[in-house]
Write an enzyme that holds these catalytic residues in place. Structure first.
Site, short mmCIF file in Angstrom:
data_model
loop_
_atom_site.label_atom_id
_atom_site.label_comp_id
_atom_site.label_asym_id
_atom_site.label_seq_id
_atom_site.Cartn_x
_atom_site.Cartn_y
_atom_site.Cartn_z
N THR A 316 0.84 -1.19 0.00
CA THR A 316 0.00 0.00 0.00
C THR A 316 0.87 1.24 0.00
OG1 THR A 316 -0.06 0.23 2.41
CG2 THR A 316 -1.76 -1.17 1.39
N ASP A 317 0.28 2.35 -0.36
CA ASP A 317 0.91 3.64 -0.10
C ASP A 317 0.83 3.88 1.41
OD1 ASP A 317 2.08 6.12 -0.37
OD2 ASP A 317 0.77 6.75 -2.02
N TRP A 318 1.51 4.90 1.88
CA TRP A 318 1.58 5.17 3.32
C TRP A 318 0.26 5.77 3.79
CZ3 TRP A 318 5.36 2.72 1.68
CH2 TRP A 318 6.53 2.48 2.39
#
Length: 808
Positions: A316-318
């Site tokens: 995932t992105d942050w």
């Protein structure tokens, strides 16, 4: 302090044991360690593991499988507890568990201070933590560390739009290689770059991380960068997958046709996956056609793995992640959750226990991660030196910056500047030069060369009095409440944009005293956390007045005026370009800006950059101007396949500077454009051309091949880029023969009804040129019948109806 923490740790472990979250001696304790102040996630895990191992006999210890290579992965997974598996797919980051002011992005790794994050370590199974670092312009880590006077600087390379503007695949590969050397030096296992979304929307706040409006340029440049990095033993992460084209509706739903997805928004990713095998893919925040990207099985498994054969892991992105369906994310193929928090571990365990998540998907995702772990420098015993060769990297950065600069105008050969002329610099960016980079693109560099420094180093004489006035002007404005620097954060700009100084009198004096006036124009100090506004496309009134004043003063003396565009991307030029004699698009190309710009302005480097995105005449001309960025958490891609130059060419819309445009200090002739196969398509078409330097200066040319396909069942854009190449340096009078192989997939369009790539019958025109409108030669070939090139899985169908632009 240590005694106090140990008491706290015992309490945390006791609570966790009572809730069934921790098994003594297992690496899951690292999840709690990641949440403790100033702790390394792996240290507590190692301590716990050592205590557990001490209770076992030597024979028992030998029976615990160890991660030693890819062949050992299955045995290691079989030996893992559910808790360890859940921890393995959740990042081990302290900031996410103890957020400061709600911020979850930034310097979260404890192995390498300032790196973006790391995975969990499970020492009892021989699994190390691996470290991730941003970003799109170089290695982002902290420049200083406690307990040492040593500095840890990295090189700020040109951003992706600058690299794309070089049209030079070998050079982009060199940038990747130089980046890899610094990653290795600092002990980074995986780079969180490159970004490769399409620059389909001019105001997207993250366009500076992406290469181009064209998927072929995006895919090929990504391929070269990824190969440059990974051939040197470090991994890359291509992102943001997919259709992440705005910040305003960061978590909103994007409605995109299957054809536009396959031909435009996924195409670059497909090229990169198939031709460079990146270690990781980062899923995007947004939703696509009714499902969030992180929960979208069609996207992360059906397309990415089944259609394309991706072998790495998806992260995932942050983000916090606690508002997502984590069981759905795991099953969809989102392997790793970053930056990670204990609640996510908890929820995964609960999902398996209550039957909403089949453990086989967790096993699969752990295997995807471990398949990459065994490739990493850290797993293979690499020791960080913390001493990269910054001098060598700077040379690469300077070359890439200069070769990516685009000469937009050169009236009466105003450039290059010869015989060391005297120069007056106008514009506040001469004092606050923007080298690029916000958020993940920030790089802590050893230095940054400003424009005045670069010109002075090149031997030009500067108007020091005028420069001093600008320094005083900027200093005084920055001392006011309105324009002072604010604390800011990872997302928000800390420098309000300054109005330009009134230079009506100064311009007259400068024109009398110096040979050339150079106006430096920059866009607003952008914010990583938002899209640009429509007004950001236009120069402010104070900038336009400055152009008027300087132009009038220098033209009254018969002297040239040069504009330098110190910008991230397109801006309005049509209203003022006739008031200057030359325009150089310098971009914001990293730490070597001043040196690279002086190389181009003085002719040390003959500009060979060309635009990889269209400069429109007016923002309101664009087909989405009245819709972007959408409302009610939803945005429909109504322009469909007609993105950028595809729209301009198909609907006869003029541009200020077209896709592929860029001037040189020399000229090139195109000749002998032809295709093979007697004009009949079988398995491929080969395109030939002869390029001759007809000018007086050595130079290079970016040759572009477009195809105009016949409309059949599927309507087509007027032209589409199908290949490109950059010549070697050609001395005056010298020639180079270039050739391009176009296979069936290159020529195919996506048929939604058949879920297949189709080459439709008819006559195809091949156009070879210096830009999308400057076509120098054409050839034709025929296709006798429709050809089904590839059938793919039915996936990612829109869940709502929306308007799609059509030329019919």
């Amino acid at each position: 302090m240590l005694k106090k923490w140990r008491k706290k740790r015992k309490k945390l472990v006791a609570i966790a044991l009572a809730s069934g979250l921790i098994v003594s001696g297992l690496g899951v304790e690292s999840a709690f360690a990641a949440g403790t102040p100033n702790s390394n996630a792996s240290i507590v895990a190692q301590e716990a593991s050592a205590k557990g191992q001490a209770k076992k006999t030597g024979t028992e210890q030998q029976q615990v499988p160890q991660l030693v290579d890819a062949a050992s992965i299955n045995a290691v997974i079989a030996a893992m507890s559910l808790q360890e598996k859940a921890a393995m797919v959740v990042g081990a980051n302290s900031v996410a568990l103890n957020p400061v002011n709600g911020e979850i992005i930034g310097a979260q790794s404890r192995i390498v201070p300032g790196a973006a994050g790391q995975t969990q370590a499970i020492p009892r199974l021989g699994i190390p933590a691996i470290v991730f670092a941003d970003g799109p312009m170089g290695v982002r880590i902290d420049p200083t560390r406690e307990g040492t006077d040593q500095t840890f600087h990295a090189t700020k390379f040109p951003a992706p739009p600058v690299l794309a503007a070089t049209w030079d695949t070998e050079l982009v590969n060199k940038v990747g290689e130089a980046t890899a050397h610094e990653l290795n030096a600092f002990g980074i296992d995986l780079l969180l770059a490159p970004g490769m979304n399409i620059q389909s929307y001019l105001l997207n706040g993250r366009n500076n991380e992406y290469f181009s409006e064209d998927p072929l340029v995006t895919g090929i440049m990504t391929r070269e960068f990824v190969n440059g990095v990974q051939d040197n033993g470090v991994g890359t992460t291509i992102k943001h997958f997919a259709a992440y084209n705005q910040r305003t509706l960061n978590n909103g739903f994007m409605n995109v046709s299957q054809r536009a997805l396959r031909e435009i928004y996924l195409k670059g990713f497909e090229i990169a996956v198939k031709e460079s095998d990146p270690w990781a893919v980062m899923s995007s925040y947004n939703g696509i056609n009714g499902e969030m990207a992180t929960e979208n099985k069609d996207l992360l498994s059906t397309v990415l793995r089944d259609d394309w054969g991706f072998n790495g892991f998806v992260m995932t992105d942050w983000e916090n992640g606690n508002n997502r369906d984590i069981a759905k994310q795991v099953e969809a193929g989102n392997d790793l959750f970053m930056p990670g928090n204990l609640e996510q571990i908890n929820r995964i365990i609960a999902a398996v226990n209550d039957g909403s998540l089949d453990e086989k998907y967790l096993d699969r995702n752990v295997k995807n991660i471990l398949n990459i772990v065994v490739k990493t420098p850290r797993f293979n015993g690499h020791v960080a030196t913390d001493n990269p060769d910054l001098e060598a990297s700077a040379k690469v950065a300077r070359q890439a910056a200069a070769d990516g600069m685009v000469l937009l105008k050169n009236e009466d050969k105003a450039l290059p500047l010869t015989n060391n002329p005297s120069v007056s610099l106008f514009g506040t960016p001469t004092i606050e030069t923007m080298t690029g980079g916000r958020g993940s693109a920030l790089v802590n560099t050893p230095y940054q060369i400003s424009i005045p420094e670069g010109l002075q180093d090149a031997g030009l004489t500067l108007n020091e009095d005028l420069l001093a006035k600008y320094e005083t002007y900027v200093e005084e404005l920055r001392a006011t409440d309105e324009y002072k620097q604010t604390p800011g954060n990872f997302f928000v700009s800390t420098l309000p944009t300054l109005p330009e100084m009134d230079v009506a009198e100064e311009a007259i004096a400068a024109a009398e005293q110096t040979d050339v006036g150079i106006i430096v124009l920059a866009t607003e100090f952008g914010s990583y956390g938002r899209d640009r506004m429509e007004e950001d496309f236009y120069l402010s009134e104070s900038k336009l007045k400055m152009i008027d004043d300087v132009s009038a003063a220098y033209r009254a003396q018969g002297k040239p005026v040069i504009a330098v565009l110190n910008v991230e991307g397109p801006l309005e030029t049509a209203s003022w370009e006739d008031k200057v004699d030359g325009i150089v698009l310098s971009w914001q190309p990293g730490q070597e800006l001043g040196s690279a710009l002086s190389d181009v302005l003085t002719g040390k480097v003959n500009p060979s950059g060309k635009l990889a995105q269209t400069f429109p005449v007016d923002y309101q001309d664009l087909p989405y101007a009245d819709r972007y960025p959408g409302v009610n958490d939803e945005f429909s891609y109504e322009e469909d396949i007609y993105v950028g130059y595809r729209y301009h060419s198909t609907f006869d819309l003029d541009s200020a500077y077209e896709f592929g445009y860029g001037l040189s200090y020399t000229t090139f002739d195109y000749d002998k454009v032809r295709v093979n196969r007697n004009g009949q398509l079988k398995d491929k078409i080969t395109v030939f051309a002869e390029i001759t330097n007809t000018g007086e200066v050595t130079g290079r040319e970016a040759v572009q091949v477009y195809v105009s396909a016949p409309d059949g069942k599927l309507e087509k854009p007027e032209i589409e880029l199908k290949a490109f190449a950059k010549t070697k340096e050609l001395r005056p009078g010298k020639k180079e023969n270039v050739k391009f192989d176009l296979d069936l997939k290159d020529l195919a369009s996506f048929d939604e009804e058949k879920s297949a790539w189709i080459v439709e019958k008819g006559t195809y025109e091949v156009l070879v040129g210096a830009s999308s409108t400057d076509i120098r030669g054409t050839a034709f070939f025929n296709v006798d019948k429709d050809i089904v090139v590839e059938t793919v899985n039915e996936a990612l169908a829109p869940q709502v109806e929306f308007t799609r632009i059509s030329k019919n």
